[in-house]
Scaffold this active site. Structure first.
Site, PDB file in Angstrom:
ATOM      1  CB  SER A  78      -6.369  -4.411   1.102  1.00 50.93           C
ATOM      2  OG  SER A  78      -5.873  -3.109   0.863  1.00 50.93           O
TER       3      SER A  78
ATOM      4  CG  HIS B 182      -4.806  -5.225   5.124  1.00 50.88           C
ATOM      5  ND1 HIS B 182      -3.932  -5.771   6.055  1.00 50.88           N
ATOM      6  CD2 HIS B 182      -4.021  -4.596   4.209  1.00 50.88           C
ATOM      7  CE1 HIS B 182      -2.686  -5.484   5.711  1.00 50.88           C
ATOM      8  NE2 HIS B 182      -2.712  -4.762   4.593  1.00 50.88           N
TER       9      HIS B 182
ATOM     10  CG  ASP C 179      -2.743  -1.645   2.659  1.00 52.35           C
ATOM     11  OD1 ASP C 179      -1.909  -2.287   3.308  1.00 52.35           O
ATOM     12  OD2 ASP C 179      -3.556  -2.163   1.872  1.00 52.35           O
TER      13      ASP C 179
ATOM     14  CG  MET D  63       0.988   2.933   1.584  1.00 54.85           C
ATOM     15  SD  MET D  63       1.053   2.476  -0.147  1.00 54.85           S
ATOM     16  CE  MET D  63       0.117   0.947  -0.122  1.00 54.85           C
TER      17      MET D  63
ATOM     18  CG  HIS E  42       0.550  -3.228   6.015  1.00 59.76           C
ATOM     19  ND1 HIS E  42       0.506  -3.721   4.720  1.00 59.76           N
ATOM     20  CD2 HIS E  42       1.865  -3.161   6.337  1.00 59.76           C
ATOM     21  CE1 HIS E  42       1.741  -3.936   4.296  1.00 59.76           C
ATOM     22  NE2 HIS E  42       2.579  -3.588   5.243  1.00 59.76           N
TER      23      HIS E  42
ATOM     24  CG  MET F 123       3.396  -0.514   4.000  1.00 60.70           C
ATOM     25  SD  MET F 123       2.335  -0.881   2.585  1.00 60.70           S
ATOM     26  CE  MET F 123       0.734  -0.578   3.315  1.00 60.70           C
TER      27      MET F 123
ATOM     28  CG  MET G 159       5.151  -6.991   2.713  1.00 61.31           C
ATOM     29  SD  MET G 159       3.397  -6.549   2.811  1.00 61.31           S
ATOM     30  CE  MET G 159       3.049  -6.041   1.123  1.00 61.31           C
TER      31      MET G 159
ATOM     32  N   GLY H 270       3.461  -0.836  -1.506  1.00 58.19           N
ATOM     33  CA  GLY H 270       3.330   0.476  -2.139  1.00 58.19           C
ATOM     34  C   GLY H 270       2.094   0.588  -3.011  1.00 58.19           C
ATOM     35  CG  PHE H 271       1.966   0.985  -6.108  1.00 59.24           C
ATOM     36  CD1 PHE H 271       1.398   2.241  -6.291  1.00 59.24           C
ATOM     37  CD2 PHE H 271       3.341   0.869  -5.972  1.00 59.24           C
ATOM     38  CE1 PHE H 271       2.203   3.371  -6.352  1.00 59.24           C
ATOM     39  CE2 PHE H 271       4.156   1.998  -6.033  1.00 59.24           C
ATOM     40  CZ  PHE H 271       3.584   3.255  -6.223  1.00 59.24           C
TER      41      PHE H 271
ATOM     42  N   GLY I 122      -2.765  -4.393  -6.689  1.00 58.04           N
ATOM     43  CA  GLY I 122      -2.817  -4.888  -8.060  1.00 58.04           C
ATOM     44  C   GLY I 122      -1.513  -5.386  -8.646  1.00 58.04           C
TER      45      GLY I 122
ATOM     46  CG  ASP J 294      -0.636  -7.162   2.141  1.00 59.40           C
ATOM     47  OD1 ASP J 294      -1.318  -7.116   1.101  1.00 59.40           O
ATOM     48  OD2 ASP J 294      -0.407  -6.160   2.855  1.00 59.40           O
ATOM     49  N   GLY J 295      -0.512  -9.341  -0.768  1.00 56.56           N
ATOM     50  CA  GLY J 295      -0.056  -8.926  -2.088  1.00 56.56           C
ATOM     51  C   GLY J 295      -0.337  -9.963  -3.157  1.00 56.56           C
ATOM     52  N   GLY J 296      -1.225  -9.605  -4.087  1.00 55.01           N
ATOM     53  CA  GLY J 296      -1.489 -10.477  -5.233  1.00 55.01           C
ATOM     54  C   GLY J 296      -2.212 -11.765  -4.891  1.00 55.01           C
TER      55      GLY J 296
ATOM     56  N   GLY K  49      -6.888  -7.214  -1.919  1.00 57.96           N
ATOM     57  CA  GLY K  49      -7.409  -5.927  -2.355  1.00 57.96           C
ATOM     58  C   GLY K  49      -8.148  -6.077  -3.669  1.00 57.96           C
TER      59      GLY K  49
HETATM   60  C1  DX5 Z   1       0.447  -3.311  -0.865  1.00 60.41           C
HETATM   61  C2  DX5 Z   1      -0.542  -3.349   0.268  1.00 60.41           C
HETATM   62  C3  DX5 Z   1      -1.585  -4.383   0.085  1.00 60.41           C
HETATM   63  C4  DX5 Z   1      -2.475  -4.175  -1.114  1.00 60.41           C
HETATM   64  C5  DX5 Z   1      -2.867  -5.519  -1.611  1.00 60.41           C
HETATM   65  O1  DX5 Z   1       1.454  -2.440  -0.566  1.00 60.41           O
HETATM   66  O2  DX5 Z   1       0.107  -3.606   1.497  1.00 60.41           O
HETATM   67  O3  DX5 Z   1      -2.345  -4.584   1.257  1.00 60.41           O
HETATM   68  O4  DX5 Z   1      -3.633  -3.434  -0.856  1.00 60.41           O
HETATM   69  O5  DX5 Z   1      -3.525  -5.377  -2.810  1.00 60.41           O
HETATM   70  P1  DX5 Z   1      -3.652  -6.560  -3.855  1.00 60.41           P
HETATM   71  O6  DX5 Z   1      -4.436  -7.649  -3.153  1.00 60.41           O
HETATM   72  O7  DX5 Z   1      -4.344  -5.944  -4.988  1.00 60.41           O
HETATM   73  O8  DX5 Z   1      -2.255  -7.030  -4.183  1.00 60.41           O
HETATM   74 ZN    ZN Z   2      -1.172  -4.217   3.248  1.00 62.06          ZN
END
Ligand code: DX5
Ligand code: ZN
Length: 220
Positions: A7, A32, A34, A36, A65, A67, A136, A141-142, A144, A174-176, A196
Site C-alpha cells: 500500500s 494497493h 488507498d 479516502m 480501494h 474508502m 479489513m 482510515g489509517f 500502521g 488489509d490492515g496490520g 503498508g
Molecule cells: C487502511 C488502508 C490500508 C493501509 C494498510 O485504511 O486501507 O490499505 O494502508 O496499512 P498497514 O499495512 O500499515 O496496516
Molecule cells: Zn487499503
C-alpha cells in the site's frame, strides 16, 4: 496464488516511482492504492490525478480501494484512470450490484470490502457479482494500526461461503499484515495481502516484500 500488494499510503511520495520499483523487485505483483474522502473515513489521501501518474510509472496492476461515500458515482473514473482492480465498501453502497457491474463493464476486476465489524451476511447476496472480497483487518482510515485477530475467523467463514457456492472469488486482507501474521492469514484462506507499514515503513521495501512472501509460506 499468494500475492503481496504493497500500500503506497506508507510510501515516500517524493520518491513514489523508485519505491514501487523496489517493491516490484522484491516480488510484489499488485500495487494497493488507498482512496479516502474525509467522509466515509476520517482521513483524506489521494485520488485520480495521482492514480493517472502511477499507472504510467508501473506495469503492475493497481488495486484502488475506495474508502469514500457514494463510490458508485466515482468507481468507473478509477478504472479510466488506470486501476485494474477497484473495490467498494458494502457499508458505503446500497446499490453495490450496479457499482460492481459498472467496474467490470469498464474492464477491471470488482471487489467488495467489509469492515471488521460488518457481518458477512451483509454481502452474502452480492458475493456472486464480485471478483474478490477485501476483508479489513483494521478499521479503515489509517496505516500502521494493530491487526484485529478475530477477522481471521471471518476469512475462514468467507472461504467456506465461496467454496459452498462453487465461486472462484479471491480473498484479499488489509490492515496490520506483517511477517508474524501473514501465514495465519494465508492458512485462513486469504490470497492477496495488502501491506503498508511492513513494506514502505521498512528501510528496504524489496527485502520487506521478500520477507513477507517467505513468511507466508511457513506452516502454521
Ligand atoms: C487502511 C488502508 C490500508 C493501509 C494498510 O485504511 O486501507 O490499505 O494502508 O496499512 P498497514 O499495512 O500499515 O496496516
Ligand atoms: Zn487499503
Amino acid at each position: 496464488m499468494i500475492e503481496i500488494a504493497p500500500s503506497i499510503l506508507s510510501a515516500d511520495f517524493t520518491r513514489l516511482g523508485e519505491q514501487i520499483a523496489a517493491a516490484e523487485r522484491g516480488g510484489a505483483t499488485i500495487i494497493h492504492f488507498d482512496v479516502m474522502d474525509g467522509h466515509f473515513v476520517p482521513n483524506i489521501t489521494i485520488g485520480l490525478p495521482v492514480l493517472r501518474s502511477l499507472a504510467r510509472a508501473t506495469r503492475l496492476p493497481i488495486d484502488a480501494h475506495l474508502m469514500i461515500s457514494e463510490p458508485g458515482v466515482y468507481a468507473e473514473q478509477f478504472v479510466e484512470a488506470g486501476a485494474q482492480m477497484v473495490s467498494v465498501h458494502i457499508e458505503a453502497d446500497p446499490h453495490i450490484h450496479r457499482t460492481l457491474a459498472s467496474i467490470k463493464k469498464k474492464g477491471a476486476k470488482a471487489g467488495i470490502v467489509v469492515n471488521p465489524a460488518t457481518s458477512l451476511g451483509a454481502m452474502e447476496e452480492a458475493l456472486q457479482y464480485a471478483d474478490y472480497v477485501l476483508v479489513m483487518s483494521v478499521n479503515p482510515g489509517f496505516g500502521g494500526q494493530k491487526f484485529i485477530a478475530p477477522t481471521l475467523e471471518k476469512v475462514r467463514r468467507l472461504r467456506r461461503m465461496i467454496e459452498e457456492r462453487g465461486l472462484s472469488t479471491r480473498i484479499e486482507i488489509d490492515g496490520g499484515i506483517d511477517p508474524d501474521n501473514i501465514a495465519d492469514a494465508a492458512a485462513a484462506g486469504a490470497e492477496i495481502f495488502v501491506a503498508g507499514t511492513s513494506v514502505f515503513g521498512q528501510p528496504d521495501p524489496a527485502a520487506a516484500v521478500r520477507g513477507l512472501l517467505a513468511a507466508s509460506a511457513q506452516l502454521v
